[in-house]
Design an enzyme around this catalytic site. Structure first.
Site, PDB file in Angstrom:
ATOM      1  N   ALA A 232       0.999  -1.179  -0.141  1.00  0.00           N
ATOM      2  CA  ALA A 232      -0.041  -0.028   0.002  1.00  0.00           C
ATOM      3  C   ALA A 232       0.718   1.242   0.142  1.00  0.00           C
ATOM      4  O   ALA A 232       1.724   1.145   0.756  1.00  0.00           O
ATOM      5  CB  ALA A 232      -0.979  -0.088   1.365  1.00  0.00           C
TER       6      ALA A 232
ATOM      7  N   ALA B 244       0.485   5.331   0.390  1.00  0.00           N
ATOM      8  CA  ALA B 244      -0.382   6.334   0.598  1.00  0.00           C
ATOM      9  C   ALA B 244       0.038   7.691   0.567  1.00  0.00           C
ATOM     10  O   ALA B 244       1.477   7.713   0.010  1.00  0.00           O
ATOM     11  CB  ALA B 244      -0.952   6.120   2.034  1.00  0.00           C
ATOM     12  N   SER B 245      -0.441   8.925   0.924  1.00  0.00           N
ATOM     13  CA  SER B 245       0.016  10.095   0.789  1.00  0.00           C
ATOM     14  C   SER B 245       1.303  10.403   1.498  1.00  0.00           C
ATOM     15  O   SER B 245       2.142  11.286   0.995  1.00  0.00           O
ATOM     16  CB  SER B 245      -1.171  11.210   0.987  1.00  0.00           C
ATOM     17  OG  SER B 245      -1.605  11.086   2.328  1.00  0.00           O
TER      18      SER B 245
ATOM     19  N   ALA C 197       3.116   7.815   3.685  1.00  0.00           N
ATOM     20  CA  ALA C 197       3.873   6.630   3.892  1.00  0.00           C
ATOM     21  C   ALA C 197       3.375   5.541   2.905  1.00  0.00           C
ATOM     22  O   ALA C 197       2.380   5.612   2.343  1.00  0.00           O
ATOM     23  CB  ALA C 197       3.776   6.182   5.407  1.00  0.00           C
ATOM     24  N   GLN C 198       3.916   4.522   3.147  1.00  0.00           N
ATOM     25  CA  GLN C 198       3.883   2.995   2.464  1.00  0.00           C
ATOM     26  C   GLN C 198       4.080   2.099   3.463  1.00  0.00           C
ATOM     27  O   GLN C 198       4.925   2.034   4.458  1.00  0.00           O
ATOM     28  CB  GLN C 198       4.525   3.105   1.151  1.00  0.00           C
ATOM     29  CG  GLN C 198       6.068   2.778   1.082  1.00  0.00           C
ATOM     30  CD  GLN C 198       6.708   2.723  -0.235  1.00  0.00           C
ATOM     31  OE1 GLN C 198       6.304   3.294  -1.212  1.00  0.00           O
ATOM     32  NE2 GLN C 198       7.555   2.078  -0.370  1.00  0.00           N
ATOM     33  N   VAL C 199       3.581   0.800   3.087  1.00  0.00           N
ATOM     34  CA  VAL C 199       3.619  -0.241   3.832  1.00  0.00           C
ATOM     35  C   VAL C 199       4.169  -1.597   3.126  1.00  0.00           C
ATOM     36  O   VAL C 199       3.621  -1.801   1.947  1.00  0.00           O
ATOM     37  CB  VAL C 199       2.097  -0.585   4.384  1.00  0.00           C
ATOM     38  CG1 VAL C 199       2.287  -1.827   5.291  1.00  0.00           C
ATOM     39  CG2 VAL C 199       1.635   0.586   5.232  1.00  0.00           C
TER      40      VAL C 199
ATOM     41  N   LYS D 202       5.603   0.179   8.188  1.00  0.00           N
ATOM     42  CA  LYS D 202       5.196   1.359   7.541  1.00  0.00           C
ATOM     43  C   LYS D 202       6.245   2.305   7.870  1.00  0.00           C
ATOM     44  O   LYS D 202       6.845   2.651   8.844  1.00  0.00           O
ATOM     45  CB  LYS D 202       3.848   1.875   8.466  1.00  0.00           C
ATOM     46  CG  LYS D 202       3.370   3.017   7.820  1.00  0.00           C
ATOM     47  CD  LYS D 202       2.196   3.442   8.599  1.00  0.00           C
ATOM     48  CE  LYS D 202       1.443   4.601   8.174  1.00  0.00           C
ATOM     49  NZ  LYS D 202       0.145   5.226   8.781  1.00  0.00           N
TER      50      LYS D 202
ATOM     51  N   ASP E  33     -11.442   6.495  11.352  1.00  0.00           N
ATOM     52  CA  ASP E  33     -11.322   6.195   9.640  1.00  0.00           C
ATOM     53  C   ASP E  33     -11.477   4.683   9.525  1.00  0.00           C
ATOM     54  O   ASP E  33     -11.039   4.206   8.974  1.00  0.00           O
ATOM     55  CB  ASP E  33      -9.769   6.533   9.160  1.00  0.00           C
ATOM     56  CG  ASP E  33      -9.970   6.844   7.727  1.00  0.00           C
ATOM     57  OD1 ASP E  33     -10.848   7.010   7.229  1.00  0.00           O
ATOM     58  OD2 ASP E  33      -8.617   6.632   7.314  1.00  0.00           O
TER      59      ASP E  33
END
Length: 508
Positions: free
Chosen positions: A133, A135-136, A138-140, A155, A290
């Site tokens: 994944a 994201a804006s 960070a990434q995983v 992360k 969220d």
């Protein structure tokens, strides 16, 4: 520095908004006046060609923000939780904002891990996947620990994201100030306060230690919740820019066919999602802010697994009791009591009429409760309720806005699992149990015990505090003597001489 140099960056931003068609949407949402509209359009129109085109399949506002980059995406996500600022229409558009960007390289990821954790990469992991994944911020990655072989999620913040976000936030402040100066009507929306709130949210998400702490607190609160899991944080493998937690293995809760194939009861899952959220909000006062399908999985044993703890909501005990009484009043259709609760809590000014407010609440509740059970919506009720309270002078409460927005999301998740779900029937036992525990003889004794504990802590100081108060009461300080006019003029003249002398010295 929040200076004019930000104009160049804002012109690029405005050009993108203009090119994607988002400029008009944004100006309409903020009720921009003629002067502000003319100024913005005149500034950006000649530079429209400099704007990013973005993904033409997306609505105008998400298209522009996605094209502009991480800080703008995060800002759009924040505004989606503030319909009081941007209006319902734009808030709905921003809720579908895609938080997906191209990942950064594996080489950069490994460099950051070794720098942050202080060990060589091979000492930490036996395997490390490509990003699962991006994201804006960070990434995983999925990895396996070298010492135990256990699967974990790692992360990692994007390289240089802190500096990029600070530059963009700097420009946001400049724009907010310009909006307030050029459009007095927009001041009621408090643009500067919105940016300050955004800065706090983003700066918090840029320190993954805070997200780790949030996950740990959430896990401790929900440890006894049947059918619910929170991945465990691996503190020794976490830092400011890296967070490691147990890998959440399961089926995405938004894929009904996969859930059915795995043999899960979707009706039971729908009820559990809603009841878990209400328990977290009412019982703990700390909830996942969220809880959409992308942040929820279903384990093989049927447990719901939550992850991604960048947005968490917190409400104090008094607000929880007020919120529960409002929900319970609507469940019983006791609109007079709902109105009284609003006045008792100070949500509605005391000079308004209670009976008139109760009639307005009845106009909100009756049409909803007259619907078919499968169409009764708690989220719709809360939306209408806030509209009514705003008309009666209720000030915006950020924590309730996040609660309402999360309720909308959770209800959407529940209905996607079971379209015929009766929201109120599922919610009623949770709200009733909380009312029994928090408003009644048990709660009164508990509150008295807490008060006694506070007084006991200050007990040794109470006699002295009381004595000092009585002394001040019996011996008020003498009133200050009025200065004579000549003395006041002398001091003013002396001050003028000193300031003038300092100014001359600086010139020399």
């Amino acid at each position: 520095m929040r200076g004019p140099h930000n104009i160049i960056r804002l012109i690029r931003t405005g050009a993108t908004l203009e090119r994607t068609g988002a400029m008009k949407v944004v100006l309409d949402a903020f009720d921009a006046g003629p002067l502000l509209r003319i100024t913005f359009r005149a500034l950006v129109w000649p530079f429209r060609w400099l704007g990013y085109q973005g993904d033409i399949s997306m609505p105008p506002a998400p298209r522009a923000l996605t094209a502009l980059g991480p800080a703008y995406i995060k800002f759009g996500q924040l505004l989606s939780t503030r319909p009081d600022v941007v209006g319902d229409e734009l808030a709905v558009q921003l809720r579908v904002l895609q938080d997906k960007l191209p990942p950064f390289s594996m080489k950069e990821a490994k460099i950051q891990i070794q720098r942050e954790l202080g060990l060589s990469f091979d000492q930490l992991f036996t395997s490390f996947s490509e990003p699962v994944a991006a994201a804006s911020l960070a990434q995983v990655h999925k990895a396996h620990l070298a010492d135990t072989g256990e699967a974990v999620a790692v992360k990692i913040l994007r390289p240089g994201i802190e500096r990029a976000c600070r530059k963009d936030i700097d420009a946001f402040y400049f724009a907010a100030r310009a909006i307030e100066v050029l459009s007095p009507a927009s001041r009621r929306l408090r643009p500067m306060e919105v940016i300050t709130h955004f800065e706090g949210v983003v700066m918090g998400e840029l320190d993954l230690r805070l997200e780790s702490a949030a996950a740990a607190e959430f896990a401790a609160n929900t440890e006894g919740d049947a059918g619910f899991q929170v991945p465990q944080i691996r503190w020794h493998l976490s830092s400011r820019r890296v967070m490691t937690l147990d890998w959440a293995e399961g089926t995405n809760i938004g894929i009904n066919d996969a859930l059915d194939a795995a043999g899960h009861d979707r009706r039971a899952l729908a009820a559990r999602v809603l009841q878990l959220f209400l328990n977290h909000a009412l019982r703990d006062g700390y909830f996942h802010g969220d809880m959409h399908q992308g942040n929820l999985k279903v384990a093989a044993n049927g447990d719901i697994i939550a992850y991604d703890f960048g947005i968490m909501g917190r409400i104090d005990e008094y607000t929880r009791r007020v919120y529960a009484e409002i929900l319970f009043g609507f469940i019983r259709k006791d609109y007079n009591r709902v109105a009284e609760v609003h006045f008792e809590a100070g949500y509605v000014p005391a000079d308004r009429d209670v009976d008139e407010f109760a009639r307005a609440l009845r106009a909100v509740g009756e049409p909803i409760f007259g619907m078919d059970a499968s169409r009764i919506s708690m989220a719709r009720l809360l939306t209408y309720l806030f509209e009514v309270t705003e008309r009666f002078g209720m000030e915006t409460r950020t924590e309730l806005i996040l609660l309402q927005r999360t309720m909308v999301v959770v209800e959407g998740v529940a209905r996607s699992l079971d379209p015929h779900m009766n929201i109120w029937q599922v919610a009623k036992p949770v709200v009733e149990d909380y009312i029994k525990e928090s408003i009644g003889p048990k709660a009164l004794l508990r509150d008295l015990a807490k008060t006694a504990q506070v007084l006991a802590r200050f007990g040794p100081r109470l006699p002295r505090l009381a004595e000092d108060a009585l002394i001040r009461l019996n011996n008020p300080p003498p009133e200050p003597k009025p200065q004579r006019r000549i003395a006041r003029l002398s001091w003013m003249a002396l001050g003028g001489v000193l300031v003038g002398g300092a100014w001359i010295i600086t010139l020399l």
